[in-house]
Design an enzyme around this catalytic site. Structure first.
Site, PDB file in Angstrom:
ATOM      1  CD  GLN A  46       1.063  -9.879   5.497  1.00  0.00           C
ATOM      2  OE1 GLN A  46      -0.131  -9.621   5.440  1.00  0.00           O
ATOM      3  NE2 GLN A  46       1.814 -10.038   4.436  1.00  0.00           N
ATOM      4  CD  GLN A  80      -3.315   0.051   1.962  1.00  0.00           C
ATOM      5  OE1 GLN A  80      -3.437  -1.123   2.267  1.00  0.00           O
ATOM      6  NE2 GLN A  80      -4.034   1.000   2.522  1.00  0.00           N
ATOM      7  CG  HIS A  86       1.746  -4.628   9.349  1.00  0.00           C
ATOM      8  ND1 HIS A  86       1.570  -5.954   9.022  1.00  0.00           N
ATOM      9  CD2 HIS A  86       1.627  -3.924   8.203  1.00  0.00           C
ATOM     10  CE1 HIS A  86       1.354  -6.039   7.713  1.00  0.00           C
ATOM     11  NE2 HIS A  86       1.365  -4.836   7.204  1.00  0.00           N
ATOM     12  CB  SER A 115       2.115  -5.134   3.782  1.00  0.00           C
ATOM     13  OG  SER A 115       0.951  -5.168   4.565  1.00  0.00           O
ATOM     14  CG  LEU A 116      -1.051  -4.952  -0.706  1.00  0.00           C
ATOM     15  CD1 LEU A 116      -1.385  -5.510  -2.093  1.00  0.00           C
ATOM     16  CD2 LEU A 116      -1.741  -3.619  -0.514  1.00  0.00           C
ATOM     17  NE  ARG A 146      -3.381  -8.368   4.591  1.00  0.00           N
ATOM     18  CZ  ARG A 146      -2.539  -7.357   4.408  1.00  0.00           C
ATOM     19  NH1 ARG A 146      -2.856  -6.385   3.553  1.00  0.00           N
ATOM     20  NH2 ARG A 146      -1.400  -7.296   5.064  1.00  0.00           N
TER      21      ARG A 146
END
Length: 311
Positions: A252, A10, A203, A93-94, A118
């Protein structure tokens, strides 16, 4: 020479991303069509002709960035540079979901739906204004963990969330605790502490409700062993077993993105070149700060893909 395919997270979103790929490569266009069908809406219209504020909403940005990365992957495949060209895959991340889709571990349609879930779960886990994130520049990960521990207070969370590179670590948690961490960091020698324009504290432990949602969603999806090894965010090491992948994708959500260590692990395994597949070049910037000897290339446009033929 070993190459790693890496996929952005992101912040890399931009209006128009992937459109030229879709116009040039039918297989790239098919990715956007598949994502649109999976979500039951024309996400591609938002990506190409919408406004950046709507695209940046996490439930839109996550599947949109994955779609763009997979479109770039299909363009590379059309030119003869498929997943077998990579020694490893990883994502920020994503981007880890994009990496898994690129490696055939999760279908594109399932990945799109997982990322929509998500994004919605991460946004709704914490009311707007309660949480925050800040980039601390000039301190290493170990020091930032100490800063976060010092900034924490009863009933408040603040954690080292993203270990991006040797010069940038992101903290996440309750707004007041993050602001305290920023002040402590400056007192500890940080060059700058920058509050990030995010809508939720990603996170960190505040994301536990989203992790619970993802555990349920991931349990319902088929995950295969990736065609090439994944370097997972949470573990900063090779993961191939589908059960491990499923569990680490849940972890995660609340765990640290160990990007610096992940890059170092890949370099230690012989990776000399990183291909950033999708929108932007943020990962390449981080990788160069981690190890100046590593080569980075970006593949988000037809021209970049076509240039491989002339290399």
């Amino acid at each position: 020479m070993t190459i790693a395919f890496v996929f952005p997270g992101q912040g890399a979103q931009a209006i128009g991303m992937g459109q030229a790929l879709a116009q040039t490569y039918p297989a790239a266009k098919a990715v956007f069509d598949e994502v649109d069908a999976a979500l039951g809406e024309k996400l591609s219209e938002l990506i190409w002709d919408g406004d950046i504020e709507t695209l940046t909403l996490t439930q839109n940005a996550q599947p949109a960035l994955m779609a763009t990365s997979l479109a770039a992957m299909r363009a590379l495949e059309a030119e003869g540079y498929g997943i077998d060209h990579a020694g490893y895959v990883a994502g920020h991340s994503l981007g880890e979901y994009s990496a898994l889709a690129a490696a055939g571990a999760i279908s594109i349609a399932d990945t799109a739906r997982l990322l929509r879930t998500r994004g919605e779960a991460m946004q709704s886990a914490v009311p707007v204004g309660i949480g925050a994130m800040a980039a601390l520049l000039g301190l290493d990960f170990a020091t930032v963990k100490e800063v976060a521990a010092e900034a924490a207070a009863p009933g408040e969370v603040v954690q080292a969330a993203n270990d991006n590179d040797p010069t940038q670590v992101v903290v996440s948690g309750h707004k007041a605790a993050v602001e305290r961490a920023a002040e402590i960091a400056k007192a500890r020698g940080a060059k700058r502490a920058v509050m990030l324009p995010v809508s939720a504290p990603f996170h960190c432990a505040l994301m536990q409700p989203a992790a619970d949602v993802m555990a349920e969603a991931l349990a319902a999806v088929e995950i295969k062993a990736p065609a090439v090894p994944l370097i997972a965010n949470v573990r900063a090491d090779v993961v191939n077993d589908p059960a491990d992948i499923r569990q680490l994708l849940v972890e995660q959500v609340t765990g640290s993105v160990r990007w610096r260590e992940s890059v170092q692990v890949m370099a230690s395994k012989g990776v000399a070149e990183f291909w950033e597949i999708g929108s932007g070049k943020a990962l390449s910037g981080m990788i160069r700060k981690i190890d100046r000897s590593l080569t980075c290339r970006q593949f988000g446009t037809p021209d970049a893909v076509a240039a491989l033929k002339d290399a």
